[in-house]
Motif scaffolding. Structure first.
Motif, PDB file in Angstrom:
ATOM      1  N   ALA A   1       0.727 -56.229-111.855  1.00 41.51           N
ATOM      2  CA  ALA A   1       0.115 -55.071-111.204  1.00 41.51           C
ATOM      3  C   ALA A   1      -0.993 -55.481-110.243  1.00 41.51           C
ATOM      4  O   ALA A   1      -1.500 -54.647-109.496  1.00 41.51           O
ATOM      5  N   ILE A   2      -1.358 -56.768-110.236  1.00 37.56           N
ATOM      6  CA  ILE A   2      -2.457 -57.247-109.405  1.00 37.56           C
ATOM      7  C   ILE A   2      -1.967 -58.188-108.308  1.00 37.56           C
ATOM      8  O   ILE A   2      -2.341 -58.046-107.135  1.00 37.56           O
ATOM      9  N   VAL A   3      -1.102 -59.122-108.674  1.00 34.30           N
ATOM     10  CA  VAL A   3      -0.673 -60.178-107.752  1.00 34.30           C
ATOM     11  C   VAL A   3      -0.011 -59.634-106.482  1.00 34.30           C
ATOM     12  O   VAL A   3      -0.302 -60.122-105.383  1.00 34.30           O
ATOM     13  N   PRO A   4       0.904 -58.638-106.564  1.00 34.16           N
ATOM     14  CA  PRO A   4       1.543 -58.154-105.331  1.00 34.16           C
ATOM     15  C   PRO A   4       0.551 -57.668-104.282  1.00 34.16           C
ATOM     16  O   PRO A   4       0.706 -57.964-103.089  1.00 34.16           O
ATOM     17  N   GLY A   5      -0.468 -56.933-104.712  1.00 34.54           N
ATOM     18  CA  GLY A   5      -1.481 -56.455-103.775  1.00 34.54           C
ATOM     19  C   GLY A   5      -2.283 -57.591-103.171  1.00 34.54           C
ATOM     20  O   GLY A   5      -2.586 -57.587-101.974  1.00 34.54           O
ATOM     21  N   VAL A   6      -2.606 -58.583-103.989  1.00 31.68           N
ATOM     22  CA  VAL A   6      -3.356 -59.752-103.506  1.00 31.68           C
ATOM     23  C   VAL A   6      -2.515 -60.530-102.500  1.00 31.68           C
ATOM     24  O   VAL A   6      -3.012 -60.956-101.452  1.00 31.68           O
ATOM     25  N   TYR A   7      -1.217 -60.705-102.822  1.00 31.16           N
ATOM     26  CA  TYR A   7      -0.329 -61.410-101.885  1.00 31.16           C
ATOM     27  C   TYR A   7      -0.237 -60.657-100.562  1.00 31.16           C
ATOM     28  O   TYR A   7      -0.302 -61.272 -99.487  1.00 31.16           O
ATOM     29  N   ALA A   8      -0.063 -59.340-100.624  1.00 29.88           N
ATOM     30  CA  ALA A   8       0.039 -58.543 -99.394  1.00 29.88           C
ATOM     31  C   ALA A   8      -1.237 -58.657 -98.573  1.00 29.88           C
ATOM     32  O   ALA A   8      -1.186 -58.748 -97.339  1.00 29.88           O
ATOM     33  N   TRP A   9      -2.393 -58.666 -99.244  1.00 32.46           N
ATOM     34  CA  TRP A   9      -3.677 -58.769 -98.551  1.00 32.46           C
ATOM     35  C   TRP A   9      -3.821 -60.131 -97.877  1.00 32.46           C
ATOM     36  O   TRP A   9      -4.168 -60.224 -96.701  1.00 32.46           O
ATOM     37  N   VAL A  10      -3.528 -61.202 -98.616  1.00 34.33           N
ATOM     38  CA  VAL A  10      -3.650 -62.556 -98.062  1.00 34.33           C
ATOM     39  C   VAL A  10      -2.652 -62.768 -96.927  1.00 34.33           C
ATOM     40  O   VAL A  10      -3.011 -63.256 -95.846  1.00 34.33           O
ATOM     41  N   SER A  11      -1.400 -62.380 -97.155  1.00 31.87           N
ATOM     42  CA  SER A  11      -0.359 -62.604 -96.143  1.00 31.87           C
ATOM     43  C   SER A  11      -0.598 -61.782 -94.888  1.00 31.87           C
ATOM     44  O   SER A  11      -0.177 -62.176 -93.790  1.00 31.87           O
ATOM     45  N   SER A  12      -1.281 -60.641 -95.022  1.00 27.60           N
ATOM     46  CA  SER A  12      -1.506 -59.785 -93.857  1.00 27.60           C
ATOM     47  C   SER A  12      -2.339 -60.474 -92.787  1.00 27.60           C
ATOM     48  O   SER A  12      -2.189 -60.189 -91.594  1.00 27.60           O
ATOM     49  N   PHE A  13      -3.214 -61.393 -93.189  1.00 30.68           N
ATOM     50  CA  PHE A  13      -4.029 -62.107 -92.209  1.00 30.68           C
ATOM     51  C   PHE A  13      -3.175 -63.036 -91.346  1.00 30.68           C
ATOM     52  O   PHE A  13      -3.544 -63.358 -90.216  1.00 30.68           O
ATOM     53  N   LEU A  14      -2.044 -63.462 -91.882  1.00 23.07           N
ATOM     54  CA  LEU A  14      -1.116 -64.297 -91.125  1.00 23.07           C
ATOM     55  C   LEU A  14      -0.113 -63.440 -90.347  1.00 23.07           C
ATOM     56  O   LEU A  14       0.139 -63.671 -89.164  1.00 23.07           O
ATOM     57  N   VAL A  15       0.436 -62.439 -91.027  1.00 20.98           N
ATOM     58  CA  VAL A  15       1.491 -61.618 -90.429  1.00 20.98           C
ATOM     59  C   VAL A  15       0.957 -60.723 -89.319  1.00 20.98           C
ATOM     60  O   VAL A  15       1.629 -60.524 -88.296  1.00 20.98           O
ATOM     61  N   GLU A  16      -0.255 -60.190 -89.495  1.00 22.76           N
ATOM     62  CA  GLU A  16      -0.799 -59.276 -88.492  1.00 22.76           C
ATOM     63  C   GLU A  16      -0.944 -59.928 -87.125  1.00 22.76           C
ATOM     64  O   GLU A  16      -0.719 -59.291 -86.093  1.00 22.76           O
ATOM     65  N   LYS A  17      -1.330 -61.200 -87.105  1.00 26.95           N
ATOM     66  CA  LYS A  17      -1.471 -61.891 -85.820  1.00 26.95           C
ATOM     67  C   LYS A  17      -0.138 -61.947 -85.079  1.00 26.95           C
ATOM     68  O   LYS A  17      -0.099 -61.888 -83.849  1.00 26.95           O
TER      69      LYS A  17
END
Length: 214
Positions: A178-194
């Motif tokens: 219940a925690i890891v998916p949100g953390v992964y989405a948050w971390v990956s967003s810094f790469l994907v958003e660019k």
């Protein structure tokens, strides 16, 4: 003497972001229960993390369910595609294992397996963020995801490693699901958003499907 924290203080802001990430991850977990809704749930998770946690627009529950409903049909279609793809890969592995091919030519098995699995592996880190961002056909979304994965290959490898690490943590510690998916989405967003921002400049000229351009 008690110290009263301001609502704008860094401590409050960080605590708020952490709670939003956890809530978004929990909503994702609930939404994935039917299995075939993993796609729209993942798109909604990414949408919520960027739009609410990072951009401070809307609220977690409103943003998540808005994106989930908006991408439900296409998200289910993408999920079914990946599920069928995974079944084919498992069937291939099973056939090879029973035929004894792996013992005779292990390198050929590994090489062929990597070739077969590569379209699955390289598009997964992008496809649901693309789904959350653009309105286009499923074929178009896969084309975007595949193009991103090849053009930004080093970032793709990093995203795959992050996703794999997230999967391993959830497998070893199920309570963290219940925690890891949100953390992964948050971390990956810094790469994907660019990457997404570059494609949004192109999409702005041809479509109105992006949910924000800032």
């Amino acid at each position: 003497m008690r110290v009263k924290l301001s609502e704008d203080s860094p401590v409050v802001s960080i605590a708020e972001q952490i709670s939003e990430v956890i809530i978004a991850g929990f909503l994702w977990l609930i939404s994935c229960i039917p299995i075939i809704t993993i796609g729209p749930a993942s798109a909604a998770l990414y949408y919520t993390i960027v739009k609410v946690v990072r951009k401070k627009h809307s609220t977690v529950t409103i943003a998540f369910w808005h994106s989930f409903k908006e991408n439900l049909k296409q998200g289910i279609g993408i999920t079914l595609f990946y599920l069928v793809y995974a079944v084919i890969l498992l069937f291939y592995v099973n056939v090879v294992a029973k035929s004894g091919m792996f013992e005779r030519t292990p390198y050929l098995f590994v090489a062929s397996g990597m070739v077969l699995a590569s379209p699955f592996a390289v598009t997964v880190p992008y496809i649901f963020s693309v789904l959350s961002r653009f309105r286009m056909s499923i074929v178009g979304q896969f084309q975007y995801a595949l193009h991103m994965s090849v053009k930004y290959f080093p970032i793709t490898i990093l995203l795959i490693l992050l996703l794999g690490a997230a999967g391993i943590i959830c497998y070893l510690f199920p309570l963290f699901m219940a925690i890891v998916p949100g953390v992964y989405a948050w971390v990956s967003s810094f790469l994907v958003e660019k990457i997404l921002q570059k494609y949004m400049k192109q999409a702005r000229k041809t479509e109105d499907g992006a949910w924000y351009y800032d």
